[in-house]
Design a protein around this motif. Structure first.
Motif, PDB file in Angstrom:
ATOM      1  N   GLU A 259       0.847  -1.187   0.000  1.00 31.44           N
ATOM      2  CA  GLU A 259       0.000   0.000   0.000  1.00 31.44           C
ATOM      3  C   GLU A 259       0.884   1.239   0.000  1.00 31.44           C
ATOM      4  N   THR A 260       0.426   2.257  -0.704  1.00 26.50           N
ATOM      5  CA  THR A 260       1.150   3.525  -0.758  1.00 26.50           C
ATOM      6  C   THR A 260       0.168   4.673  -0.528  1.00 26.50           C
ATOM      7  N   ASP A 261       0.691   5.817  -0.130  1.00 27.60           N
ATOM      8  CA  ASP A 261      -0.166   6.988   0.088  1.00 27.60           C
ATOM      9  C   ASP A 261      -0.611   7.615  -1.221  1.00 27.60           C
ATOM     10  N   HIS A 262       0.194   7.428  -2.271  1.00 27.83           N
ATOM     11  CA  HIS A 262      -0.113   8.028  -3.569  1.00 27.83           C
ATOM     12  C   HIS A 262      -0.041   6.939  -4.646  1.00 27.83           C
ATOM     13  N   ARG A 263      -0.735   7.154  -5.735  1.00 33.50           N
ATOM     14  CA  ARG A 263      -0.683   6.220  -6.858  1.00 33.50           C
ATOM     15  C   ARG A 263       0.706   6.278  -7.493  1.00 33.50           C
ATOM     16  N   ILE A 264       1.324   5.109  -7.643  1.00 33.68           N
ATOM     17  CA  ILE A 264       2.660   5.050  -8.226  1.00 33.68           C
ATOM     18  C   ILE A 264       2.673   4.056  -9.382  1.00 33.68           C
ATOM     19  N   MET A 265       3.738   4.111 -10.159  1.00 31.86           N
ATOM     20  CA  MET A 265       3.846   3.304 -11.365  1.00 31.86           C
ATOM     21  C   MET A 265       4.178   1.847 -11.040  1.00 31.86           C
ATOM     22  N   TYR A 266       3.715   0.955 -11.921  1.00 32.36           N
ATOM     23  CA  TYR A 266       4.132  -0.443 -11.816  1.00 32.36           C
ATOM     24  C   TYR A 266       4.250  -1.070 -13.198  1.00 32.36           C
ATOM     25  N   HIS A 267       5.012  -2.168 -13.269  1.00 38.55           N
ATOM     26  CA  HIS A 267       5.231  -2.840 -14.551  1.00 38.55           C
ATOM     27  C   HIS A 267       5.111  -4.351 -14.378  1.00 38.55           C
ATOM     28  N   ALA A 268       4.914  -5.039 -15.487  1.00 33.14           N
ATOM     29  CA  ALA A 268       4.935  -6.500 -15.531  1.00 33.14           C
ATOM     30  C   ALA A 268       5.760  -6.910 -16.740  1.00 33.14           C
ATOM     31  N   ASP A 269       6.846  -7.659 -16.493  1.00 33.85           N
ATOM     32  CA  ASP A 269       7.767  -8.064 -17.560  1.00 33.85           C
ATOM     33  C   ASP A 269       8.279  -6.876 -18.364  1.00 33.85           C
ATOM     34  N   GLY A 270       8.550  -5.777 -17.664  1.00 36.97           N
ATOM     35  CA  GLY A 270       9.105  -4.605 -18.326  1.00 36.97           C
ATOM     36  C   GLY A 270       8.095  -3.765 -19.062  1.00 36.97           C
ATOM     37  N   GLU A 271       6.832  -4.196 -19.073  1.00 27.07           N
ATOM     38  CA  GLU A 271       5.777  -3.419 -19.736  1.00 27.07           C
ATOM     39  C   GLU A 271       5.105  -2.523 -18.709  1.00 27.07           C
ATOM     40  N   PHE A 272       5.160  -1.224 -18.953  1.00 28.31           N
ATOM     41  CA  PHE A 272       4.506  -0.276 -18.057  1.00 28.31           C
ATOM     42  C   PHE A 272       3.002  -0.521 -18.078  1.00 28.31           C
ATOM     43  N   ILE A 273       2.413  -0.747 -16.888  1.00 25.21           N
ATOM     44  CA  ILE A 273       0.987  -1.053 -16.792  1.00 25.21           C
ATOM     45  C   ILE A 273       0.169   0.187 -16.443  1.00 25.21           C
ATOM     46  N   GLY A 274       0.638   0.962 -15.475  1.00 27.37           N
ATOM     47  CA  GLY A 274      -0.112   2.143 -15.069  1.00 27.37           C
ATOM     48  C   GLY A 274       0.249   2.563 -13.653  1.00 27.37           C
ATOM     49  N   HIS A 275      -0.699   3.174 -12.958  1.00 34.26           N
ATOM     50  CA  HIS A 275      -0.502   3.666 -11.599  1.00 34.26           C
ATOM     51  C   HIS A 275      -1.531   3.035 -10.665  1.00 34.26           C
ATOM     52  N   ASP A 276      -1.143   2.809  -9.421  1.00 33.87           N
ATOM     53  CA  ASP A 276      -2.090   2.347  -8.409  1.00 33.87           C
ATOM     54  C   ASP A 276      -1.501   2.655  -7.042  1.00 33.87           C
ATOM     55  N   SER A 277      -2.353   2.537  -6.016  1.00 30.65           N
ATOM     56  CA  SER A 277      -1.891   2.765  -4.640  1.00 30.65           C
ATOM     57  C   SER A 277      -1.955   1.484  -3.811  1.00 30.65           C
ATOM     58  N   LYS A 278      -2.529   0.425  -4.380  1.00 30.87           N
ATOM     59  CA  LYS A 278      -2.555  -0.880  -3.725  1.00 30.87           C
ATOM     60  C   LYS A 278      -2.124  -1.937  -4.728  1.00 30.87           C
ATOM     61  N   PHE A 279      -1.278  -2.863  -4.256  1.00 31.60           N
ATOM     62  CA  PHE A 279      -0.744  -3.890  -5.144  1.00 31.60           C
ATOM     63  C   PHE A 279      -0.866  -5.261  -4.485  1.00 31.60           C
TER      64      PHE A 279
END
Length: 296
Positions: A259-279
């Motif tokens: 969990e994060t306070d702000h939406r941050i970037m994430y990727h899967a296999d080097g492909e940028f997926i988007g932003h979220d605050s829970k993973f």
């Protein structure tokens, strides 16, 4: 009626070096036609490889071969998850992370010899917020670099390293809450990488001890990164060594929640997926059948 095991080759026409080899001709020349029947199809848009792989699996293909880079491989693999159809790879990208982990030769003729041998095994995969990945996923700086790299016309390791060296000075660590193995860590995060395989690609090993068949993810946490730690971590990645504890921390687990306070970037296999605050990151044991030179 041809009863030989059938192979569908899925070619991404945009992958590969500028001095393009006639891949279809090499397939027709070096595939063992006494063992396999085959067809060659081409992708037309993003996500098309997944559709083509799903169709082939539904029709009972023995094997689907991803002809392209990491993005193509990941798309094809998504279409084969949980099926009896095996993924094989003809590497045509710049990183070739899964192909390298499976010890697939980087040249077309060598990779076709592996396909002709037809030796299969099963490997784990993972999901991050429902998005499958087969080598690595992550949040933080590596996801940020994935987003920048995706918009860059130049590819390859040199371009990637140049981007890292340029951007590392400006990217700031962020506070995160990580739930792992029954514990909760409130920590700074520069990179939080979830490794199913040992490397990102290009033989850059983020988690040298990762085993793609052990039912566990290797989680690499880099809390903060100064230039000294960056050099240490880079050296260890390129020499397949575990980084020193003051540069990175490692955990083994089958699930992670962040969990994060702000939406941050994430990727899967080097492909940028988007932003979220829970993973939500989960391991799917032995969920993908693959063709490999030997058990990875």
């Amino acid at each position: 009626m041809d009863t030989k095991p059938h192979i569908r080759f899925i070619i991404n026409p945009k992958s590969g070096p500028k001095s393009k080899v006639d891949v279809a001709a090499r397939i027709k020349l070096h595939l063992d036609h006494s063992k396999y029947s085959h067809e060659i199809v081409y992708t037309a848009h993003a996500g098309h490889a997944t559709e083509l792989a799903q169709t082939a699996a539904g029709q009972g293909a023995a094997m689907v071969v991803a002809v392209g880079g990491d993005g193509t491989v990941s798309e094809v693999a998504r279409g084969l998850l949980g099926t009896e159809t095996a993924l094989a790879i003809l590497p045509r990208g710049s990183g070739n992370g899964l192909a390298r982990h499976l010890q697939v030769p980087m040249n077309i003729d060598g990779a076709l010899r592996v396909i002709n041998q037809g030796q299969s095994t099963r490997i784990d995969s993972g999901t991050i917020n429902g998005h499958p990945f087969f080598t690595t996923a992550g949040i933080g700086f590596d996801a940020y670099i994935s987003s920048v790299f995706a918009g860059n016309k130049k590819r390859g390791l040199k371009t990637y390293v140049e981007l890292v060296l340029k951007e590392v000075r400006y990217y700031k660590h962020l506070p995160v809450k990580v739930s792992i193995n029954g514990n909760t860590l409130d920590t700074d995060c520069f990179v939080l990488a979830f490794a199913n395989a040992a490397q990102y690609g290009n033989n850059a090993y983020i988690a040298p001890l990762a085993d793609i068949r052990d039912g566990l993810l290797d989680v690499c946490l880099v809390r903060q990164l100064d230039m000294f730690k960056a050099l240490n971590l880079s050296y260890c990645m390129l020499t397949k060594q575990v980084a020193s504890p003051d540069s990175a921390e490692y955990f083994k687990t089958d699930s992670v929640d962040v969990e994060t306070d702000h939406r941050i970037m994430y990727h899967a296999d080097g492909e940028f997926i988007g932003h979220d605050s829970k993973f939500s990151v989960r391991l799917l044991p032995l969920s993908l059948k693959v063709i490999t030179l030997e058990k990875p």
